[in-house]
Design a protein around this motif. Structure first.
Motif, mmCIF file in Angstrom:
data_model
loop_
_atom_site.group_PDB
_atom_site.id
_atom_site.type_symbol
_atom_site.label_atom_id
_atom_site.label_comp_id
_atom_site.label_asym_id
_atom_site.label_seq_id
_atom_site.Cartn_x
_atom_site.Cartn_y
_atom_site.Cartn_z
ATOM 1 N N LEU A 1 8.678 -19.608 13.500
ATOM 2 C CA LEU A 1 7.985 -19.309 14.745
ATOM 3 C C LEU A 1 8.897 -18.654 15.777
ATOM 4 N N ARG A 2 10.178 -19.042 15.800
ATOM 5 C CA ARG A 2 11.057 -18.623 16.894
ATOM 6 C C ARG A 2 12.230 -17.742 16.500
ATOM 7 N N ILE A 3 12.571 -17.698 15.215
ATOM 8 C CA ILE A 3 13.805 -17.036 14.838
ATOM 9 C C ILE A 3 13.766 -15.531 15.093
ATOM 10 N N ASP A 4 12.563 -14.955 15.134
ATOM 11 C CA ASP A 4 12.477 -13.511 15.380
ATOM 12 C C ASP A 4 13.060 -13.134 16.734
ATOM 13 N N GLN A 5 12.913 -14.023 17.731
ATOM 14 C CA GLN A 5 13.459 -13.715 19.051
ATOM 15 C C GLN A 5 14.983 -13.722 19.040
ATOM 16 N N TYR A 6 15.578 -14.584 18.213
ATOM 17 C CA TYR A 6 17.034 -14.607 18.129
ATOM 18 C C TYR A 6 17.562 -13.446 17.278
ATOM 19 N N ILE A 7 16.792 -13.019 16.288
ATOM 20 C CA ILE A 7 17.194 -11.825 15.528
ATOM 21 C C ILE A 7 17.097 -10.593 16.426
ATOM 22 N N CYS A 8 16.064 -10.548 17.266
ATOM 23 C CA CYS A 8 15.974 -9.468 18.255
ATOM 24 C C CYS A 8 17.200 -9.484 19.170
ATOM 25 N N ALA A 9 17.617 -10.689 19.594
ATOM 26 C CA ALA A 9 18.786 -10.805 20.463
ATOM 27 C C ALA A 9 20.049 -10.317 19.755
ATOM 28 N N TYR A 10 20.113 -10.516 18.435
ATOM 29 C CA TYR A 10 21.284 -10.095 17.668
ATOM 30 C C TYR A 10 21.361 -8.572 17.571
ATOM 31 N N PHE A 11 20.222 -7.923 17.295
ATOM 32 C CA PHE A 11 20.222 -6.483 17.063
ATOM 33 C C PHE A 11 19.965 -5.667 18.337
ATOM 34 N N LEU A 12 19.223 -6.219 19.277
ATOM 35 C CA LEU A 12 18.766 -5.446 20.428
ATOM 36 C C LEU A 12 19.378 -5.983 21.718
ATOM 37 N N THR A 13 18.891 -5.490 22.850
ATOM 38 C CA THR A 13 19.427 -5.876 24.152
ATOM 39 C C THR A 13 18.639 -7.053 24.726
ATOM 40 N N PRO A 14 19.203 -7.768 25.727
ATOM 41 C CA PRO A 14 18.432 -8.822 26.388
ATOM 42 C C PRO A 14 17.122 -8.318 26.996
ATOM 43 N N ALA A 15 17.105 -7.059 27.467
ATOM 44 C CA ALA A 15 15.872 -6.504 28.024
ATOM 45 C C ALA A 15 14.787 -6.401 26.957
ATOM 46 N N ASP A 16 15.161 -6.008 25.729
ATOM 47 C CA ASP A 16 14.188 -5.955 24.627
ATOM 48 C C ASP A 16 13.653 -7.357 24.325
ATOM 49 N N VAL A 17 14.541 -8.346 24.346
ATOM 50 C CA VAL A 17 14.109 -9.726 24.120
ATOM 51 C C VAL A 17 13.125 -10.151 25.206
ATOM 52 N N GLY A 18 13.395 -9.727 26.451
ATOM 53 C CA GLY A 18 12.486 -10.046 27.547
ATOM 54 C C GLY A 18 11.101 -9.471 27.335
ATOM 55 N N LEU A 19 11.021 -8.229 26.860
ATOM 56 C CA LEU A 19 9.722 -7.600 26.588
ATOM 57 C C LEU A 19 9.006 -8.322 25.448
ATOM 58 N N TYR A 20 9.759 -8.622 24.389
ATOM 59 C CA TYR A 20 9.149 -9.302 23.249
ATOM 60 C C TYR A 20 8.701 -10.711 23.622
ATOM 61 N N ALA A 21 9.471 -11.366 24.485
ATOM 62 C CA ALA A 21 9.108 -12.715 24.929
ATOM 63 C C ALA A 21 7.770 -12.709 25.660
ATOM 64 N N ILE A 22 7.532 -11.688 26.485
ATOM 65 C CA ILE A 22 6.253 -11.597 27.192
ATOM 66 C C ILE A 22 5.114 -11.433 26.199
ATOM 67 N N ALA A 23 5.305 -10.565 25.189
ATOM 68 C CA ALA A 23 4.261 -10.354 24.174
ATOM 69 C C ALA A 23 3.991 -11.632 23.396
#
Length: 458
Positions: free
Chosen positions: A247-269
Motif C-alpha cells: 500500500l505504501r512502498i510506492d511513495q518511498y520508491i518515488c522518494a528514492y528515484f524522484l524529488t520530494p516535490a514529485d512525492v508531494g504531488l503523488y501523495a495528494i493523488a
C-alpha cells in the motif's frame, strides 16, 4: 396473547434483522469515515498550500514512517486478538494487557534499530529532511503499535464507536493544530510534524483509557495466551506486512528515484483516491468479527453479500471522483498540484481491486486460512516493487499509479479464484449487486440518516 411465527419465517426475520444491523453498523462506521474524510481534505489543503509540493512530500514520508515501520513488528497481534476473543473465548483484559507488553518491547526495539540506521534513511528516502525531525517520528512507533493492538480488542468486541472516534478525533485535532502552527505561527514543516506527534501520543493514551474502562488492564503476562496469539499472528504477520508495504512502498520508491516535490504531488493523488477506500474499510471492519464468530458456510454467504454491496457503492464513488477530481484538485490545493490529476485518474479503477482484496482477505483470516492471503500478498508486493522500479524512472508518478493498479488487480484475482473454489459461490454472486439489494442499501442509508437527524434534533 403471544403470536409465534413459523420456524422458517422466524429464521428469515432473524436473518433480515442481522442483515439490517450489519448495514446500519457499516453505515455508522462509514459515517465516521466520511466526517474524517471531510476534515482530512481540509487538512490536506492546509499542508499543501502552506508547505508546497516539496515539504508536503517530506511531511507525507515522515507521517507514514512510524506506521510503515510498526508493521515490521506488529506480528499479526490485532488479527490474533479478534480470533482468540471471538473463537477461543479469551478475556479482553488478558489480551489487551499482553498487547501492551508486545507494543513496549517490539516497538522499543524497532526505534533503536531504525535510529542506528538513520543515516541510510535520510540519504536514500528522506532527502533534505531536517535531521531533528526523524527522532520524533521514530519515537511514535510504540504508540502507533499499541493503537493497532487496542483497536483489535475493540473490533473483537464490536465496539465500533472507538473506530469512529479513532478516525475523527485525530483529524479534528490536526485541523486545530495545523491552523495554529502553519497559518498563525508559520512554523512550516517543523510545526506540522509536532502536531502529528502530539496527536498520536494523545490518541494512544485515550485508547488505553477506553479499553481499561471496559476491560481492566493489568501488568501480568499471560505466557500461554501470548504463545497462542503469536502462533496465529505469525501467519497474519506476513500477510499484513506484505499488504502494508504494498500500500505504501510506492511513495518511498518515488522518494528514492524522484524529488520530494514529485512525492508531494503523488501523495495528494493517493490521499485523494484513498478517501474512497474508507467504504471497504468500514464494511470490512464490521464484517471481520462477525465472520470470525460464524460457521464457514455462513461466512461465505456474508462475504459475497458484503462484496456485492461494497463494490457497487465504491463504483459509484469512482465515477464521481473521475468526473470531479480534475476540477477539485487544482481548486482545493492550487495550481502547483495540477500534476496530481493524472495519477489520480490512473489510480481510481484500481480501487475496486483494492477493495475486493481487502474484503476477501478478511474471509480467509477469519477462518485461520491466511496461507492464501500470504501467497496473494507476496506475489502482489513483488510485482508492485518490480513494476515501480521499472516504471517510475520512465513515467514518474504516473508509472507508480499504474503499478499500483496492476499489482492489486493480480492480488484480488488470486483471492477471488481461491474464494470461488473454496466457497462454491460463483464470480457473479460475489461481484454483481442484485436490484433488490440496491434498495436495501438505500433503506439502510436512510435509516442512518434518520438517526443522525434525530440526534441533531435532540
Amino acid at each position: 396473547m403471544r403470536c409465534h411465527l413459523p420456524r422458517s419465517q422466524g429464521v428469515l426475520v432473524a436473518k433480515g434483522q442481522k442483515r439490517r444491523h450489519f448495514a446500519v453498523d457499516s453505515f455508522q462506521v462509514l459515517g465516521g469515515q466520511l466526517v474524517m474524510m471531510g476534515i482530512g481534505v481540509v487538512n490536506g489543503v492546509l499542508t499543501a498550500r502552506w508547505l508546497g509540493p516539496g515539504d508536503r512530500g517530506r511531511f507525507q514520508l515522515l507521517v507514514l514512517l512510524p506506521t510503515m515501520l510498526s508493521n515490521f513488528v506488529k506480528l499479526g497481534i490485532p488479527q490474533a486478538s479478534v480470533f482468540y476473543m471471538r473463537r477461543r473465548g479469551a478475556s479482553a483484559s488478558d489480551v489487551a494487557s499482553n498487547s501492551i507488553w508486545f507494543a513496549l518491547v517490539m516497538g522499543g526495539a524497532a526505534v533503536v534499530v531504525c535510529w542506528l540506521g538513520r543515516d541510510w534513511l535520510l540519504t536514500k528516502f528522506l532527502k533534505d529532511t531536517p535531521h531533528e525531525l526523524l527522532l520524533p517520528s521514530l519515537a511514535l512507533i510504540p504508540f502507533v503499535l499499541l493503537q493497532f493492538y487496542l483497536l483489535g480488542v475493540a473490533q473483537a468486541e464490536e465496539r465500533f464507536r472507538e473506530y469512529n472516534i479513532r478516525q475523527i478525533v485525530p483529524n479534528f485535532l490536526a485541523l486545530i493544530g495545523l491552523v495554529i502552527t502553519l497559518v498563525m505561527l508559520h512554523m512550516g514543516l517543523v510545526g506540522a510534524v509536532i502536531v502529528q506527534v502530539v496527536i498520536q501520543v494523545f490518541m494512544t493514551l485515550w485508547m488505553t483509557w477506553r479499553v481499561h474502562r471496559e476491560a481492566p488492564l493489568h501488568l501480568q503476562w499471560k505466557p500461554d495466551l501470548a504463545r497462542g496469539m503469536l502462533s496465529f499472528g505469525s501467519k497474519s504477520y506476513v500477510q499484513t506486512l506484505a499488504a502494508t508495504l504494498h500500500l505504501r512502498i510506492d511513495q518511498y520508491i518515488c522518494a528514492y528515484f524522484l524529488t520530494p516535490a514529485d512525492v508531494g504531488l503523488y501523495a495528494i493523488a493517493v490521499n485523494f483516491a484513498s478517501l474512497l477506500l474508507k467504504i471497504p474499510e468500514a464494511t470490512g471492519t464490521v464484517m471481520f468479527p462477525r465472520l470470525a464468530g460464524s460457521k464457514d458456510r455462513d461466512a461465505h454467504v456474508a462475504t459475497t453479500r458484503v462484496c456485492r454491496y461494497t463494490l457497487f457503492i465504491l463504483a459509484v464513488g469512482v465515477v464521481a471522483f473521475a468526473v470531479g477530481g480534475p476540477v477539485a484538485i487544482p481548486l482545493l490545493y492550487g495550481r502547483r498540484f495540477d500534476g496530481a490529476v493524472k495519477p489520480l485518474l490512473i489510480l481510481l479503477p484500481g480501487l475496486l481491486m483494492m477493495a475486493l482484496y481487502q474484503l476477501l482477505t478478511r474471509n480467509f483470516t477469519s477462518r485461520a486460512k491466511q496461507e492464501i492471503n500470504i501467497i496473494a500478498a507476496c506475489v502482489a508486493l513483488s510485482l508492485n516493487v518490480g513494476l515501480n522500479i521499472f516504471l517510475i524512472p520512465r513515467y514518474g508518478i504516473a508509472g507508480a499509479a499504474l503499478a499500483n493498479g496492476l499489482s492489486y488487480g493480480t492480488a484480488a484475482l488470486t483471492l477471488l479464484i481461491a474464494f470461488v473454489r473454496d466457497s462454491g459461490h460463483s464470480v457473479g454472486e460475489t461481484l454483481l449487486v442484485r436490484p433488490a439489494e440496491i434498495g436495501e442499501i438505500a433503506r439502510a442509508a436512510r435509516q442512518v440518516a434518520g438517526r443522525l437527524q434525530g440526534g441533531k434534533a435532540a
